[in-house]
Write an enzyme that holds these catalytic residues in place. Structure first.
Site, PDB file in Angstrom:
ATOM      1  N   TYR A 199     -11.619 -41.095   0.641  1.00 48.47           N
ATOM      2  CA  TYR A 199     -11.648 -40.024  -0.361  1.00 48.47           C
ATOM      3  C   TYR A 199     -12.686 -38.954  -0.032  1.00 48.47           C
ATOM      4  CZ  TYR A 199     -12.716 -37.977  -4.996  1.00 48.47           C
ATOM      5  OH  TYR A 199     -12.953 -37.126  -6.050  1.00 48.47           O
ATOM      6  N   LYS A 203     -12.915 -34.380   0.289  1.00 48.56           N
ATOM      7  CA  LYS A 203     -13.711 -33.540  -0.600  1.00 48.56           C
ATOM      8  C   LYS A 203     -14.823 -32.808   0.148  1.00 48.56           C
ATOM      9  CE  LYS A 203     -11.535 -34.450  -4.457  1.00 48.56           C
ATOM     10  NZ  LYS A 203     -10.842 -33.385  -5.217  1.00 48.56           N
TER      11      LYS A 203
END
Length: 346
Positions: A199, A203
């Site tokens: 993840y 980002k």
């Protein structure tokens, strides 16, 4: 994030919080992102933070275009957004079903939004759609790694590409108001922990894109386009419920003391930062500390406060990083090889 019980640490934290309060006090100036009468397009607008942002901007007088995969969820979201309208008789609302992970989806969405908006591109585009599948890296399959990058990074990058081509096209600028491109990253892009290897990179990539575009838009004279990037932390949303199903126990321990906020709280803090004209927008005290620690060459929200914070935060990291790494090592010693852990049900 666990903190050691150190007097030196707490002095540093107190000073940092003082800076945060001083920074917040500065938010009561002119509104640099007014939305009354403007058209705002939001991806991920059917639930969670996206719906909270849409509802609060509706209450400020914005015309809303919501984008999400599910038409049924979008129809329900429309009811909440319309109910919150500041000027129900004049505000306009629309939704466009779309999957942000599909390459070039944004070209179709921006074209449809522009046509609906009287052949004018939206004034504000806020990309919020995202997904997290927290797992240890070697236990995450390749498809899940790519899906998180496709939704979190490419979903925003494609939209940025489409809307900037509209806003920065050659020819006379027919509007006098600034345009705002808002990307939603994550506190995991400021400091990450085990469990977010699939993840966090997506980002972090958004921050790199925002840093680059904040400079590139200056190449277009006569165009007032402003780029922002928001770094929310833990949001008590439907997405968080899904994350909890796969989240490793060590991840839970490391983030146990992190601030947890409702979508409405996150939306309110993010909008406040955008109205203050901030480039890197964080939504709680921990976000401020993390941002100070990694600001590097990014645009400053305040040269004075950001410089002071960047000097101070390394003192805090002396203690915090030792505590974080000790927690990870001790967890490994106590529980043995990760292959022996009880498996979560997805």
């Amino acid at each position: 994030m666990a903190l050691l019980q150190s007097p030196v640490l707490w002095v540093a934290v107190t000073l940092a919080i003082t800076l945060v309060i001083a920074n917040t006090m500065g938010l009561f100036g002119a509104n640099r992102m007014p939305v009354d009468g403007k058209t705002v397009l939001i991806t991920g607008g059917s639930e969670g933070m996206g719906l909270a942002v849409a509802t609060q901007l509706s209450a400020k007088g914005a015309n809303l275009i919501l984008v999400s995969r599910s038409a049924a969820k979008l129809e329900d979201a429309m009811k909440a957004v319309k109910a919150a309208a500041k000027n129900p008789s004049t505000q306009r609302f629309h939704y466009i079903p779309a999957d942000v992970s599909v390459p070039s989806y944004a070209d179709t969405v921006v074209a449809a939004a522009t046509a609906w908006n009287g052949d004018r591109a939206p004034d504000v585009v806020w990309c919020i759609a995202g997904v997290a599948v927290p797992k240890l890296f070697i236990e995450t399959d390749a498809a899940a790694l790519r899906r998180q990058m496709d939704i979190n990074f490419h979903g925003t990058a494609d939209m940025a590409h489409a809307i900037l081509r509209a806003w920065l096209a050659p020819g006379p600028d027919t509007t006098s108001s600034p345009k705002h491109l808002v990307m939603t990253s994550s506190a995991a892009a400021l400091y990450t922990i085990p469990g977010y290897a699939g993840y966090a990179p997506s980002k972090w990539a958004l921050r790199g894109l925002a840093d680059t575009l904040s400079q590139e838009v200056l190449l277009y004279p006569g165009r007032d386009v402003r780029v922002h990037v928001v770094f929310p932390g833990t949001i008590l949303s439907p997405g968080f419920v899904a994350e909890e199903r796969t989240k490793p126990e060590v991840t839970r321990q490391l983030e146990a003391a992190d601030p947890k906020q409702t979508p409405e709280e996150v939306a309110r803090a993010a909008i406040r930062g955008l109205e203050a004209g901030q480039f890197m927008v964080v939504v709680n005290w921990l976000g401020h500390l993390m941002r100070f620690g990694v600001i590097g060459g990014s645009l400053r929200n305040s040269w004075l406060l950001d410089t002071l914070g960047a000097w101070l935060v390394p003192l805090i990291w002396i203690f915090v990083q030792h505590d974080q790494l000790s927690t990870v090592r001790n967890f490994g010693k106590k529980h043995g090889h990760p292959s022996t852990y009880a498996k979560t049900q997805e």
